[in-house]
Design an enzyme around this catalytic site. Structure first.
Site, mmCIF file in Angstrom:
data_model
loop_
_atom_site.group_PDB
_atom_site.id
_atom_site.type_symbol
_atom_site.label_atom_id
_atom_site.label_comp_id
_atom_site.label_asym_id
_atom_site.label_seq_id
_atom_site.Cartn_x
_atom_site.Cartn_y
_atom_site.Cartn_z
ATOM 1 N N GLY A 10 0.827 -1.213 0.000
ATOM 2 C CA GLY A 10 0.000 0.000 0.000
ATOM 3 C C GLY A 10 0.860 1.261 0.000
ATOM 4 N N GLY A 13 -0.156 5.080 -0.906
ATOM 5 C CA GLY A 13 -1.182 5.784 -0.141
ATOM 6 C C GLY A 13 -0.640 6.951 0.664
ATOM 7 N N GLN A 14 -1.530 7.519 1.488
ATOM 8 C CA GLN A 14 -1.179 8.724 2.252
ATOM 9 C C GLN A 14 0.040 8.479 3.156
ATOM 10 O OE1 GLN A 14 -3.974 9.997 5.255
ATOM 11 N NE2 GLN A 14 -3.111 12.052 5.382
ATOM 12 N N ASP A 34 2.299 -1.719 -4.466
ATOM 13 C CA ASP A 34 0.899 -1.276 -4.408
ATOM 14 C C ASP A 34 0.171 -1.896 -5.585
ATOM 15 O OD1 ASP A 34 -1.554 0.566 -4.437
ATOM 16 O OD2 ASP A 34 -0.407 1.499 -2.834
ATOM 17 N N ASP A 52 -0.818 -7.195 -5.354
ATOM 18 C CA ASP A 52 -2.139 -7.269 -4.721
ATOM 19 C C ASP A 52 -1.974 -8.157 -3.493
ATOM 20 O OD1 ASP A 52 -4.695 -7.765 -3.889
ATOM 21 O OD2 ASP A 52 -5.487 -8.232 -5.875
ATOM 22 N N TYR A 142 -14.658 -1.174 9.057
ATOM 23 C CA TYR A 142 -13.223 -0.847 9.161
ATOM 24 C C TYR A 142 -12.715 -1.144 10.580
ATOM 25 C CZ TYR A 142 -9.086 2.252 9.256
ATOM 26 O OH TYR A 142 -7.829 2.788 9.401
HETATM 27 P P1 NAD Z 1 -4.569 4.968 1.696
HETATM 28 O O1 NAD Z 1 -5.972 4.621 1.367
HETATM 29 O O2 NAD Z 1 -4.094 6.342 1.425
HETATM 30 O O3 NAD Z 1 -3.574 3.976 0.983
HETATM 31 C C1 NAD Z 1 -3.804 2.590 0.952
HETATM 32 C C2 NAD Z 1 -3.077 2.024 -0.258
HETATM 33 O O4 NAD Z 1 -3.337 0.626 -0.288
HETATM 34 C C3 NAD Z 1 -3.562 2.614 -1.594
HETATM 35 O O5 NAD Z 1 -2.459 3.136 -2.314
HETATM 36 C C4 NAD Z 1 -4.189 1.418 -2.306
HETATM 37 O O6 NAD Z 1 -3.959 1.421 -3.708
HETATM 38 C C5 NAD Z 1 -3.479 0.240 -1.643
HETATM 39 N N1 NAD Z 1 -4.258 -0.998 -1.722
HETATM 40 C C6 NAD Z 1 -5.601 -1.161 -1.544
HETATM 41 N N2 NAD Z 1 -5.923 -2.448 -1.720
HETATM 42 C C7 NAD Z 1 -4.772 -3.119 -2.002
HETATM 43 C C8 NAD Z 1 -4.462 -4.474 -2.284
HETATM 44 N N3 NAD Z 1 -5.408 -5.429 -2.342
HETATM 45 N N4 NAD Z 1 -3.174 -4.803 -2.511
HETATM 46 C C9 NAD Z 1 -2.209 -3.852 -2.469
HETATM 47 N N5 NAD Z 1 -2.437 -2.548 -2.239
HETATM 48 C C10 NAD Z 1 -3.709 -2.193 -1.999
HETATM 49 O O7 NAD Z 1 -4.350 4.590 3.238
HETATM 50 P P2 NAD Z 1 -3.349 5.264 4.284
HETATM 51 O O8 NAD Z 1 -4.034 6.431 4.859
HETATM 52 O O9 NAD Z 1 -2.010 5.404 3.683
HETATM 53 O O10 NAD Z 1 -3.358 4.151 5.415
HETATM 54 C C11 NAD Z 1 -2.382 3.129 5.454
HETATM 55 C C12 NAD Z 1 -2.724 2.219 6.614
HETATM 56 O O11 NAD Z 1 -2.775 2.968 7.828
HETATM 57 C C13 NAD Z 1 -4.074 1.517 6.498
HETATM 58 O O12 NAD Z 1 -3.944 0.202 6.970
HETATM 59 C C14 NAD Z 1 -4.995 2.329 7.390
HETATM 60 O O13 NAD Z 1 -6.004 1.557 7.920
HETATM 61 C C15 NAD Z 1 -4.036 2.787 8.467
HETATM 62 N N6 NAD Z 1 -4.484 4.031 9.098
HETATM 63 C C16 NAD Z 1 -4.477 5.206 8.420
HETATM 64 C C17 NAD Z 1 -4.922 6.367 9.035
HETATM 65 C C18 NAD Z 1 -4.933 7.697 8.333
HETATM 66 O O14 NAD Z 1 -5.449 8.675 8.891
HETATM 67 N N7 NAD Z 1 -4.375 7.807 7.141
HETATM 68 C C19 NAD Z 1 -5.376 6.313 10.354
HETATM 69 C C20 NAD Z 1 -5.408 5.086 11.006
HETATM 70 C C21 NAD Z 1 -4.917 3.951 10.373
HETATM 71 N N1 SER Z 2 -8.157 8.182 9.317
HETATM 72 C C1 SER Z 2 -8.783 6.912 9.448
HETATM 73 C C2 SER Z 2 -10.185 6.968 8.959
HETATM 74 O O1 SER Z 2 -10.798 8.015 9.106
HETATM 75 C C3 SER Z 2 -8.767 6.462 10.891
HETATM 76 O O2 SER Z 2 -8.329 5.169 10.910
HETATM 77 O O3 SER Z 2 -10.672 5.992 8.465
#
Ligand code: NAD
Ligand code: SER
Length: 313
Positions: A10, A13-14, A34, A52, A142
């Protein structure tokens, strides 16, 4: 540390788009992966593989090909997107994690990172200064999937000796990559629209307080946890992790110090109910005690940095 080869799932992602760059500063071998193609700095900075996480043979082959020793498993579906397709979110979050855990054990990986979230708490959890150990009845798919993930993480540590570590991230705020479908995304979008349009329509009510964190703190904390000697890690489900807490109206006050004519309007949608089921603030004293966690950014410092960087972009 020199000999580790790290896989990040992933990675586009962010979080991944910044975590990969930070890891590459301290580790020579970091493979980003990714479903989608990388862009910008991430693309330029090192090797990338399409992966994937639901395809276990592909994951196993990639781990063997690169002799991976650590995985940061970020790929997941976040809260708001998850509510639109619960079956899909459950599959990606649960099957994806199980594949990572099994492949990690089969290939004798040294460490795995799995991000959890404040969404593991629910409406029956005490919302202020939420303790590490408390009632947990999440009511989003989630949150349910991440809470089950925490149990699996602890199970693999207890039964199979996997050195897995985890953080319950609050809402993360950053300017490099837009947020990926969460309930806390307003706290990212508001800064971009303040700079671009001087106006923002918020999907949460003005007084909805949530735990949040600026991305530099989140990245620093993640790497701190992963570099802590194993004997100091006392929690293998997931650590509470805190930065700051605020409501939309508090962000408005801070932004108006920089952009006085910034205007906000409020149009709460389905995400309001999700936000109201989550904590307002988090007690992260275990993270402080076990691995020295202390955030550096408050709302004022983050706002100054966010606006300056968005204007530069
Ligand atoms: P995001 O949605 O920005 O990025 C997730 C990435 O995963 C994307 O680039 C997507 O293409 C990829 N992805 C989705 N399905 C996939 C698959 N089957 N195989 C491979 N890649 C796949 O998410 P994020 O904000 O970067 O979050 C990353 C992790 O941190 C997640 O597990 C999320 O639950 C956790 N998290 C994030 C936040 C937040 O505020 N950003 C808060 C709490 C937890
Ligand atoms: N930033 C995340 C959400 O809003 C928290 O896990 O889903």
């Amino acid at each position: 540390m020199q000999s580790d080869t790290i896989l990040v799932t992933g990675a586009c992602g962010q979080i991944g788009s910044e975590l990969v760059l930070a890891l590459r500063k301290i580790h020579p071998n970091v493979i980003a992966s990714d479903l989608k193609d990388p862009s910008g700095e991430l693309k330029e900075s090192g090797p990338f593989e399409r992966l994937d996480v639901l395809h276990k043979p592909g994951l196993d082959a990639l781990v063997k090909k690169h002799k991976i020793t650590q995985i940061y498993h970020l790929a997941a579906i976040l809260s708001a997107t998850g509510e639109k397709n619960p079956e899909f979110a459950w599959r990606v979050n649960m099957k994806g994690l199980r594949n990572i855990l099994d492949v990690s054990v089969d290939n004798h990986l040294s460490k795995v990172f799995f991000p959890s979230t404040i969404a593991v708490f629910g409406p029956t959890t005490p919302r202020v200064n939420t303790p590490q150990y408390t009632v947990m009845e999440p009511n989003t798919i989630y949150g349910i999937s991440k809470q089950a993930g925490e149990r699996w993480a602890d199970y693999y540590y207890q039964k199979k000796g996997l050195d897995i570590r985890s953080i319950r991230y609050p809402g993360l705020i950053s300017y490099k990559t837009k947020a990926g479908g969460g309930t806390t995304d307003y706290a990212v979008d508001i800064y971009f629209e303040a700079v671009e349009k001087k106006a923002y329509e918020c999907f949460l009510k003005e007084d909805t307080v949530l735990p949040m964190m600026y991305m530099p703190d989140a990245i620093r904390g993640t790497i701190m946890l992963m570099e802590t000697p194993a004997e100091k890690i006392t929690i293998r489900s997931s650590y509470n992790f805190s930065g700051m807490s605020f409501a939309p109206k508090d962000v408005v006050v801070e932004i108006q110090k920089h952009i006085p004519d910034f205007q906000i309007s409020y149009k709460p949608d389905f995400r309001q109910q999700i936000a109201e089921s989550w904590p307002q603030s988090i007690d992260d004293s275990y993270a402080a005690k076990d691995w020295g966690w202390k955030p550096e950014f408050d709302l004022a410092k983050m706002t100054t940095d966010m606006l300056a960087n968005i204007k530069k972009q």
